[in-house]
Scaffold this motif. Structure first.
Motif, short mmCIF file in Angstrom:
data_model
loop_
_atom_site.label_atom_id
_atom_site.label_comp_id
_atom_site.label_asym_id
_atom_site.label_seq_id
_atom_site.Cartn_x
_atom_site.Cartn_y
_atom_site.Cartn_z
N MET A 1 0.85 -1.20 0.00
CA MET A 1 0.00 0.00 0.00
C MET A 1 0.89 1.26 0.00
O MET A 1 1.85 1.34 0.76
N ILE A 2 0.57 2.22 -0.86
CA ILE A 2 1.36 3.47 -0.94
C ILE A 2 0.98 4.37 0.23
O ILE A 2 -0.20 4.60 0.48
N ASN A 3 1.97 4.86 0.99
CA ASN A 3 1.63 5.72 2.13
C ASN A 3 1.55 7.19 1.73
O ASN A 3 1.88 7.56 0.58
N TYR A 4 1.17 8.02 2.68
CA TYR A 4 0.94 9.45 2.45
C TYR A 4 2.19 10.12 1.87
O TYR A 4 2.12 10.87 0.89
N GLU A 5 3.35 9.82 2.48
CA GLU A 5 4.59 10.48 2.06
C GLU A 5 4.93 10.17 0.60
O GLU A 5 5.30 11.06 -0.16
N ILE A 6 4.78 8.90 0.21
CA ILE A 6 5.10 8.52 -1.17
C ILE A 6 4.12 9.21 -2.14
O ILE A 6 4.53 9.76 -3.17
N TYR A 7 2.84 9.19 -1.79
CA TYR A 7 1.85 9.88 -2.65
C TYR A 7 2.24 11.35 -2.82
O TYR A 7 2.19 11.90 -3.92
N LYS A 8 2.66 12.00 -1.71
CA LYS A 8 2.96 13.43 -1.80
C LYS A 8 4.22 13.67 -2.63
O LYS A 8 4.30 14.63 -3.40
N MET A 9 5.21 12.76 -2.50
CA MET A 9 6.42 12.90 -3.33
C MET A 9 6.05 12.80 -4.81
O MET A 9 6.48 13.63 -5.62
N ILE A 10 5.22 11.80 -5.16
CA ILE A 10 4.80 11.63 -6.56
C ILE A 10 4.04 12.89 -7.00
O ILE A 10 4.29 13.44 -8.08
N HIS A 11 3.13 13.36 -6.14
CA HIS A 11 2.25 14.48 -6.47
C HIS A 11 3.06 15.74 -6.79
O HIS A 11 2.92 16.34 -7.85
N GLY B 1 -7.94 11.24 4.91
CA GLY B 1 -9.29 10.97 5.43
C GLY B 1 -10.41 11.74 4.76
O GLY B 1 -11.51 11.84 5.31
N VAL B 2 -10.17 12.29 3.57
CA VAL B 2 -11.26 12.95 2.84
C VAL B 2 -11.89 11.90 1.94
O VAL B 2 -11.23 11.37 1.04
N SER B 3 -13.18 11.56 2.19
CA SER B 3 -13.83 10.50 1.42
C SER B 3 -14.02 10.92 -0.03
O SER B 3 -14.21 12.10 -0.33
N HIS B 4 -13.93 9.93 -0.95
CA HIS B 4 -14.09 10.25 -2.37
C HIS B 4 -15.54 10.42 -2.74
O HIS B 4 -15.86 10.87 -3.84
N THR B 5 -16.46 10.08 -1.82
CA THR B 5 -17.89 10.14 -2.17
C THR B 5 -18.59 11.31 -1.48
O THR B 5 -19.38 12.01 -2.09
N GLU B 6 -18.25 11.57 -0.19
CA GLU B 6 -18.95 12.66 0.50
C GLU B 6 -18.45 14.01 0.00
O GLU B 6 -17.44 14.07 -0.70
N GLY B 7 -19.14 15.10 0.42
CA GLY B 7 -18.80 16.45 -0.04
C GLY B 7 -17.33 16.77 0.19
O GLY B 7 -16.78 16.51 1.25
N SER C 1 -2.41 10.67 -7.78
CA SER C 1 -1.75 10.83 -6.47
C SER C 1 -2.55 11.79 -5.58
O SER C 1 -2.57 11.62 -4.36
N GLY C 2 -3.24 12.76 -6.20
CA GLY C 2 -4.10 13.66 -5.42
C GLY C 2 -5.24 12.89 -4.76
O GLY C 2 -5.55 13.11 -3.58
N MET C 3 -5.82 11.94 -5.53
CA MET C 3 -6.89 11.10 -4.96
C MET C 3 -6.35 10.23 -3.84
O MET C 3 -6.98 10.04 -2.81
N GLY C 4 -5.13 9.71 -4.07
CA GLY C 4 -4.48 8.88 -3.04
C GLY C 4 -4.25 9.69 -1.77
O GLY C 4 -4.51 9.21 -0.66
N LEU C 5 -3.81 10.93 -1.95
CA LEU C 5 -3.58 11.79 -0.79
C LEU C 5 -4.88 12.09 -0.05
O LEU C 5 -4.92 12.09 1.18
N LEU C 6 -5.95 12.31 -0.82
CA LEU C 6 -7.25 12.56 -0.18
C LEU C 6 -7.62 11.40 0.72
O LEU C 6 -8.04 11.59 1.87
N ALA C 7 -7.42 10.17 0.21
CA ALA C 7 -7.76 8.98 1.01
C ALA C 7 -6.89 8.92 2.26
O ALA C 7 -7.39 8.66 3.36
N ARG C 8 -5.59 9.26 2.12
CA ARG C 8 -4.67 9.15 3.26
C ARG C 8 -4.95 10.22 4.33
O ARG C 8 -4.67 10.02 5.49
#
Ligand code: HEM
Length: 118
Positions: free
Chosen positions: A1-11, A58-64, A49-56
């Motif tokens: 699983m890709i963690n927050y730090e890796i997602y942010k580096m990619i982003h 805690g911002v849900s992809h479905t709620e507002g 990677s932005g979507m991945g960061l949102l998940a990490r």
């Protein structure tokens, strides 16, 4: 699983790549196929990677989504869709558009740091 730090580096890395290759295309006299390909790949990886960061964080992809995320998605969509069109159809305006892109980049960096809610 890709963690927050890796997602942010990619982003952040892909943000630099996308702006670099759009800049190359804007200042190049002729079409630069490789630069067009890389700016396309980079813009897609910014979204993923932005979507991945949102998940990490805690911002849900479905709620507002919070305003700062909607704003960033709006800027991403505008840059990703408008820039290739401007490079192709309004080359004379493209150097000015690059300044507009830098202004949008600065605003996005402000939004992600302060996450203002309206
Ligand atoms: C051109 C478009 C974009 C630019 C220039 C951009 C820029 C950035 C930058 C520089 C950061 C790192 C900030 C830091 O170090 O704290 C960041 C973080 C982030 N970005 Fe983007 N981004 C863009 C598009 C997107 C998109 C489309 C999404 C969502 C779909 C997104 C979601 C995020 C998230 C969730 C974070 C982490 C925020 C945090 O850690 O609190 N970004 N972005």
């Amino acid at each position: 699983m890709i963690n927050y730090e890796i997602y942010k580096m990619i982003h952040v890395f892909m943000v630099v790549i996308m702006f670099t290759y759009f800049g190359i295309q804007i200042y190049a006299k002729d079409k630069v196929k490789m630069a067009a390909m890389w700016s396309g790949i980079a813009s897609l990886l910014i979204l993923v990677s932005g979507m991945g960061l949102l998940a990490r964080i805690g911002v849900s992809h479905t709620e507002g989504w919070p305003f700062w995320v909607i704003f960033k998605l709006g800027v991403w969509t505008l840059i990703t869709i408008a820039t290739p069109i401007i490079i192709k159809r309004a080359k004379g305006f493209s150097k000015n558009w690059l300044y507009v892109m830098f202004l949008m980049l600065l605003t996005v960096i402000y939004m992600v740091q302060y996450k203002p809610e309206f």
